[in-house]
Motif scaffolding. Sequence first.
Motif, mmCIF file in Angstrom:
data_model
loop_
_atom_site.group_PDB
_atom_site.id
_atom_site.type_symbol
_atom_site.label_atom_id
_atom_site.label_comp_id
_atom_site.label_asym_id
_atom_site.label_seq_id
_atom_site.Cartn_x
_atom_site.Cartn_y
_atom_site.Cartn_z
ATOM 1 N N PHE A 160 0.841 -1.192 0.000
ATOM 2 C CA PHE A 160 0.000 0.000 0.000
ATOM 3 C C PHE A 160 0.879 1.246 0.000
ATOM 4 O O PHE A 160 1.955 1.247 0.583
ATOM 5 N N GLU A 161 0.377 2.305 -0.635
ATOM 6 C CA GLU A 161 1.031 3.594 -0.474
ATOM 7 C C GLU A 161 0.885 3.981 0.996
ATOM 8 O O GLU A 161 -0.075 3.607 1.653
ATOM 9 N N ALA A 202 -4.630 5.619 6.356
ATOM 10 C CA ALA A 202 -6.091 5.744 6.381
ATOM 11 C C ALA A 202 -6.730 4.420 6.800
ATOM 12 O O ALA A 202 -7.694 4.409 7.579
ATOM 13 N N LEU A 203 -6.206 3.309 6.305
ATOM 14 C CA LEU A 203 -6.721 1.987 6.692
ATOM 15 C C LEU A 203 -6.568 1.771 8.189
ATOM 16 O O LEU A 203 -7.486 1.285 8.860
ATOM 17 N N LYS A 204 -5.395 2.113 8.711
ATOM 18 C CA LYS A 204 -5.147 1.934 10.147
ATOM 19 C C LYS A 204 -6.114 2.772 10.975
ATOM 20 O O LYS A 204 -6.649 2.301 11.984
ATOM 21 N N GLN A 205 -6.352 4.005 10.537
ATOM 22 C CA GLN A 205 -7.259 4.882 11.288
ATOM 23 C C GLN A 205 -8.686 4.331 11.291
ATOM 24 O O GLN A 205 -9.358 4.335 12.329
ATOM 25 N N VAL A 261 -6.341 -4.187 11.030
ATOM 26 C CA VAL A 261 -6.302 -3.730 9.644
ATOM 27 C C VAL A 261 -6.737 -4.871 8.725
ATOM 28 O O VAL A 261 -7.510 -4.670 7.787
ATOM 29 N N SER A 262 -6.276 -6.080 9.006
ATOM 30 C CA SER A 262 -6.654 -7.236 8.184
ATOM 31 C C SER A 262 -8.162 -7.467 8.209
ATOM 32 O O SER A 262 -8.776 -7.710 7.169
ATOM 33 N N GLU A 290 -13.483 -7.050 5.614
ATOM 34 C CA GLU A 290 -14.866 -6.577 5.686
ATOM 35 C C GLU A 290 -15.208 -5.663 4.513
ATOM 36 O O GLU A 290 -16.268 -5.789 3.901
ATOM 37 N N VAL A 291 -14.311 -4.744 4.192
ATOM 38 C CA VAL A 291 -14.547 -3.833 3.075
ATOM 39 C C VAL A 291 -14.654 -4.616 1.767
ATOM 40 O O VAL A 291 -15.551 -4.374 0.946
ATOM 41 N N LEU A 292 -13.770 -5.584 1.565
ATOM 42 C CA LEU A 292 -13.823 -6.402 0.348
ATOM 43 C C LEU A 292 -15.094 -7.240 0.303
ATOM 44 O O LEU A 292 -15.721 -7.372 -0.748
ATOM 45 N N ARG A 293 -15.482 -7.814 1.435
ATOM 46 C CA ARG A 293 -16.712 -8.623 1.490
ATOM 47 C C ARG A 293 -17.919 -7.774 1.095
ATOM 48 O O ARG A 293 -18.756 -8.193 0.300
ATOM 49 N N GLN A 294 -18.004 -6.567 1.653
ATOM 50 C CA GLN A 294 -19.120 -5.672 1.333
ATOM 51 C C GLN A 294 -19.126 -5.303 -0.146
ATOM 52 O O GLN A 294 -20.185 -5.280 -0.786
ATOM 53 N N ASP A 295 -17.959 -5.016 -0.697
ATOM 54 C CA ASP A 295 -17.866 -4.648 -2.107
ATOM 55 C C ASP A 295 -18.293 -5.812 -3.000
ATOM 56 O O ASP A 295 -19.037 -5.617 -3.966
#
Length: 82
Positions: free
Chosen positions: A8-9, A15-18, A27-28, A33-38
């Motif tokens: 990651f940049e 931003a992911l950590k926050q 973070v994992s 979760e974000v990928l599952r929702q997408d």
Amino acid sequence: MHRTQIYFEESLFEALKQEAKAMGISVSAYIREVLRQDLERRKKEPKKRDFSEFRGMWADRDISEQKLREKAWKRFSATPMS
């Protein structure tokens, strides 16, 4: 579970950590979760169809509304009524 490595940049990773911290998860877990929702959202979206092979198909024909109406009425009036 499958393990993978992703680069990651720095700004994106921060931003992911926050976001993960705000939700109280790792973070994992946040990324999963974000990928599952997408993926679920994409399953519900109608499939986009590629009509590019039909491009130009009607280029040499008059398909104006008026012309289509004329053809429709010709067929209708030519049909014998019982």
